[in-house]
Design a protein around this motif. Sequence first.
Motif, PDB file in Angstrom:
ATOM      1  N   ALA A  65      -7.898   3.250   5.182  1.00 58.33           N
ATOM      2  CA  ALA A  65      -8.076   4.327   4.205  1.00 58.33           C
ATOM      3  C   ALA A  65      -8.232   3.756   2.798  1.00 58.33           C
ATOM      4  N   GLY A  66      -7.417   2.770   2.457  1.00 60.57           N
ATOM      5  CA  GLY A  66      -7.522   2.142   1.141  1.00 60.57           C
ATOM      6  C   GLY A  66      -8.877   1.487   0.935  1.00 60.57           C
ATOM      7  N   ALA A  67      -9.384   0.819   1.956  1.00 62.62           N
ATOM      8  CA  ALA A  67     -10.693   0.169   1.865  1.00 62.62           C
ATOM      9  C   ALA A  67     -11.807   1.198   1.689  1.00 62.62           C
ATOM     10  N   LEU A 116      13.599  10.685   5.311  1.00 65.34           N
ATOM     11  CA  LEU A 116      14.140  10.691   6.674  1.00 65.34           C
ATOM     12  C   LEU A 116      13.674   9.444   7.423  1.00 65.34           C
ATOM     13  N   PRO A 117      14.436   8.987   8.403  1.00 57.54           N
ATOM     14  CA  PRO A 117      14.014   7.803   9.164  1.00 57.54           C
ATOM     15  C   PRO A 117      12.643   7.964   9.828  1.00 57.54           C
ATOM     16  N   THR A 118      12.257   9.202  10.160  1.00 59.19           N
ATOM     17  CA  THR A 118      10.944   9.443  10.768  1.00 59.19           C
ATOM     18  C   THR A 118       9.961  10.047   9.772  1.00 59.19           C
ATOM     19  N   GLY A 119      10.269   9.962   8.491  1.00 57.25           N
ATOM     20  CA  GLY A 119       9.454  10.585   7.455  1.00 57.25           C
ATOM     21  C   GLY A 119       8.073  10.004   7.291  1.00 57.25           C
ATOM     22  N   HIS A 120       7.821   8.864   7.878  1.00 57.44           N
ATOM     23  CA  HIS A 120       6.499   8.243   7.777  1.00 57.44           C
ATOM     24  C   HIS A 120       5.555   8.683   8.893  1.00 57.44           C
ATOM     25  N   LEU A 121       6.092   9.309   9.930  1.00 62.93           N
ATOM     26  CA  LEU A 121       5.266   9.606  11.096  1.00 62.93           C
ATOM     27  C   LEU A 121       4.180  10.652  10.816  1.00 62.93           C
ATOM     28  N   ASP A 122       4.521  11.680  10.062  1.00 60.47           N
ATOM     29  CA  ASP A 122       3.489  12.670   9.722  1.00 60.47           C
ATOM     30  C   ASP A 122       2.403  12.041   8.860  1.00 60.47           C
ATOM     31  N   ASP A 123       2.803  11.157   7.965  1.00 62.21           N
ATOM     32  CA  ASP A 123       1.842  10.468   7.097  1.00 62.21           C
ATOM     33  C   ASP A 123       0.889   9.610   7.925  1.00 62.21           C
ATOM     34  N   LEU A 124       1.436   8.895   8.902  1.00 62.20           N
ATOM     35  CA  LEU A 124       0.599   8.061   9.761  1.00 62.20           C
ATOM     36  C   LEU A 124      -0.365   8.896  10.596  1.00 62.20           C
ATOM     37  N   LEU A 125       0.109  10.033  11.080  1.00 60.28           N
ATOM     38  CA  LEU A 125      -0.757  10.899  11.872  1.00 60.28           C
ATOM     39  C   LEU A 125      -1.925  11.412  11.034  1.00 60.28           C
ATOM     40  N   VAL A 126      -1.650  11.839   9.819  1.00 62.71           N
ATOM     41  CA  VAL A 126      -2.705  12.320   8.922  1.00 62.71           C
ATOM     42  C   VAL A 126      -3.651  11.175   8.566  1.00 62.71           C
ATOM     43  N   LEU A 127      -3.110   9.988   8.302  1.00 61.75           N
ATOM     44  CA  LEU A 127      -3.968   8.832   7.973  1.00 61.75           C
ATOM     45  C   LEU A 127      -4.858   8.437   9.146  1.00 61.75           C
ATOM     46  N   GLN A 128      -4.303   8.478  10.342  1.00 65.52           N
ATOM     47  CA  GLN A 128      -5.097   8.133  11.517  1.00 65.52           C
ATOM     48  C   GLN A 128      -6.235   9.138  11.688  1.00 65.52           C
ATOM     49  N   TRP A 129      -5.925  10.417  11.553  1.00 67.23           N
ATOM     50  CA  TRP A 129      -6.946  11.449  11.649  1.00 67.23           C
ATOM     51  C   TRP A 129      -8.031  11.238  10.588  1.00 67.23           C
ATOM     52  N   ALA A 130      -7.620  11.014   9.339  1.00 65.19           N
ATOM     53  CA  ALA A 130      -8.581  10.848   8.240  1.00 65.19           C
ATOM     54  C   ALA A 130      -9.464   9.622   8.466  1.00 65.19           C
ATOM     55  N   SER A 131      -8.887   8.548   8.961  1.00 66.88           N
ATOM     56  CA  SER A 131      -9.673   7.345   9.238  1.00 66.88           C
ATOM     57  C   SER A 131     -10.711   7.616  10.327  1.00 66.88           C
TER      58      SER A 131
END
Length: 141
Positions: A65-67, A116-131
């Motif tokens: 995504a950054g690239a 939250l300990p799982t607070g990154h999971l939604d972010d990763l899901l959205v990033l994967q979709w966007a990529s």
Amino acid sequence: MGDAIEGIGLARLLASASFRRSREVAAQLAGDAAGLRQLLADVERKVFAVGSLTSSPRGVHVDIAGAMVEAHLEELTEPGLTAERRAVLTSDPRPRVVIAALHYLVTERDVVPDWLPTGHLDDLLVLQWASDVARGDLPLV
């Protein structure tokens, strides 16, 4: 991806107020070189309860995504860029989806709070979709 995400689903994440706000911000940032640079810097500094995403195997989506945003920024700042070409660049929905996903990533209070300990999971899901969308593997929603 985890219990916190299983009950939410991608469709609910993309329809959430947090992601809608990120899409609004992305529409503004698509033509703002300084704003895009700031977003990329914010992504670099982002830390979750589990640490930095870029240091994990799943962090590859952050790098992709950054690239993509860096390539958009490079085109946006080309010398001699015409107003017509600028309009095409800033209205292209694929970079805007990626910009929205990165904005969502740096937003502290999104669907699953980042502290939250799982607070990154939604972010990763959205990033994967966007990529996947940006690569043309999925249609825009």
